[in-house]
Each structure stands twice: as structure tokens, then as C-alpha cells.
Design an enzyme around this catalytic site. Sequence first.
Site, PDB file in Angstrom:
ATOM      1  N   HIS A  67     -17.603  -1.637  -6.521  1.00 21.44           N
ATOM      2  CA  HIS A  67     -17.237  -0.731  -5.439  1.00 21.44           C
ATOM      3  C   HIS A  67     -18.475  -0.110  -4.819  1.00 21.44           C
ATOM      4  O   HIS A  67     -19.569  -0.170  -5.382  1.00 21.44           O
ATOM      5  CB  HIS A  67     -16.295   0.368  -5.953  1.00 21.44           C
ATOM      6  CG  HIS A  67     -16.966   1.342  -6.877  1.00 21.44           C
ATOM      7  ND1 HIS A  67     -16.912   1.220  -8.252  1.00 21.44           N
ATOM      8  CD2 HIS A  67     -17.704   2.453  -6.624  1.00 21.44           C
ATOM      9  CE1 HIS A  67     -17.585   2.203  -8.808  1.00 21.44           C
ATOM     10  NE2 HIS A  67     -18.079   2.976  -7.845  1.00 21.44           N
ATOM     11  N   CYS A 100      -7.771  -3.786  10.761  1.00 18.14           N
ATOM     12  CA  CYS A 100      -7.235  -3.235   9.519  1.00 18.14           C
ATOM     13  C   CYS A 100      -8.102  -2.128   8.931  1.00 18.14           C
ATOM     14  O   CYS A 100      -7.570  -1.187   8.334  1.00 18.14           O
ATOM     15  CB  CYS A 100      -7.024  -4.337   8.493  1.00 18.14           C
ATOM     16  SG  CYS A 100      -8.503  -5.314   8.148  1.00 18.14           S
ATOM     17  N   ASP A 158      -4.447  -7.631  11.787  1.00 16.58           N
ATOM     18  CA  ASP A 158      -4.585  -8.090  13.176  1.00 16.58           C
ATOM     19  C   ASP A 158      -6.006  -7.916  13.694  1.00 16.58           C
ATOM     20  O   ASP A 158      -6.247  -7.964  14.895  1.00 16.58           O
ATOM     21  CB  ASP A 158      -3.609  -7.333  14.084  1.00 16.58           C
ATOM     22  CG  ASP A 158      -3.919  -5.843  14.151  1.00 16.58           C
ATOM     23  OD1 ASP A 158      -4.743  -5.359  13.346  1.00 16.58           O
ATOM     24  OD2 ASP A 158      -3.343  -5.154  15.017  1.00 16.58           O
ATOM     25  N   HIS A 181     -10.101  -8.398   4.818  1.00 16.67           N
ATOM     26  CA  HIS A 181      -8.969  -7.495   5.016  1.00 16.67           C
ATOM     27  C   HIS A 181      -9.079  -6.234   4.171  1.00 16.67           C
ATOM     28  O   HIS A 181      -9.565  -6.265   3.040  1.00 16.67           O
ATOM     29  CB  HIS A 181      -7.657  -8.206   4.669  1.00 16.67           C
ATOM     30  CG  HIS A 181      -6.444  -7.400   4.993  1.00 16.67           C
ATOM     31  ND1 HIS A 181      -5.995  -7.227   6.285  1.00 16.67           N
ATOM     32  CD2 HIS A 181      -5.598  -6.682   4.213  1.00 16.67           C
ATOM     33  CE1 HIS A 181      -4.916  -6.455   6.278  1.00 16.67           C
ATOM     34  NE2 HIS A 181      -4.674  -6.103   5.031  1.00 16.67           N
TER      35      HIS A 181
END
Length: 223
Positions: free
Chosen positions: A193, A82, A79, A212
Amino acid sequence: MCQSPGHAPLVSPEREPAGRPPGGASKGTMDGAHGSVRIVSDQSEIRALGEDHPEDRIYQQKVQDISRKYGFFRRTLGDGNCFYRALSFAYLESLLENKKGVKKLRKKVIQSREELLAAGFAEKTFENSCSTKQSEFFEFFLEGGISIKDFCAQEVEPMAVESDHIHITALTQALGISIQVEYMDKTDTEINHHIFPEGSKPLVYLLYKPGHYDILYKTSNTK
């Protein structure tokens, strides 16, 4: 960014089963544009990520790659908030049996309150304030001559604004914790990463797919 009002969801929200008792959202859910949805899901096996794009060869290969390091994950509601939701849940979860960590967090909260009061913030506005304690350091990362105060007003304090590198750096410094973010993009390359701050030992692991964040859990046989 994460799913925000007026946009189709990038991840499928987990709906509550039929027959839920009346009286609003049940524990762990939130009523919104998509009905009653879970804010943070239960843990799922990492290979369940492959259910999202079964026809995408590159995506499926990356699911296999990430499953070598992580055993489980949790989805978070898309939304627009996150990152904060994933980090806060995973961080607090790590403190469940960590009394030393709880004391550290309590000390940070008290310290932050004192710093905000000293900076002139009214106590009732703390939830919507942005600390500019290290403004000179963070202004180095900003473009267009924008000040830290204006950046916070536009990119930090509003709801449903995507978190970027500068948000993560600031929050990990403020909390004194380390996180590792696995970047799972759509390119035909290996998953990379980043650890915040660099060189530290991660306490929390997050998965970033374009726009996200979800929560990752390492397998017991990885380091």
C-alpha cells in the site's frame, strides 16, 4: 485504465433490477453503454471480491490477505473516472457526521475558487480547469519536458483518463486529506500500500486492481 467507451469492462457493472420505473436512471445509477448501471454499489463483505476470479489462486490468496484488514468494500463504475468517483464518494461519506470536516471542505472550495479567479480562469470553466499553483514541484515528476499546463490538458481535464501517482498526490494536497491505496496486482507477492501524503493518517481507503479503483472499509478491530 478503468473501463472506458469501446472496451470490455474490467469489473462487472451492477445492473438495475427489472421493472425499474420509467423515466431514465434511478437514484445512484447512470444510463450508458451497458444499460442502467450503479455508479457506486452498496457495501459488500470483503470476501465477495473472491467472486471475480474464482479460478485464480494468487488472486484468491490476496483476497484472504486483504480481508484481514478490511471488512467491506464498494464497487465503483468502471468508465474511466473510477478514481475520482471512489475518492469523492468515500470522502463525502466520511463527512456525514463530521461538522469540522465539512467546514474544512467548504473553506477549501472557497479558497480554490479565489485562486482560480486570480489565475485568470473564467468562473464558468472551473469544472474543467486544472490548478497549476505548484507547477514547479509537479513538473519534477513529468517526463519528456511536458509542462504542467499541457499535462493537465491531456491527462487531467479529459474524461476517462486513468489517474496515476501524480493525480493522487495533487488532489490529496489540494483537498488537505490523506488516503491509503491498497495495490492488488497479479504478481505472486504480498499486497502493498501507499499513503498519500506519506506519514499521514488516512481518512479514505481505496483498492487498486490493475486499471480500477474501489472503496475499502476497515474492520473495527484493525488500526
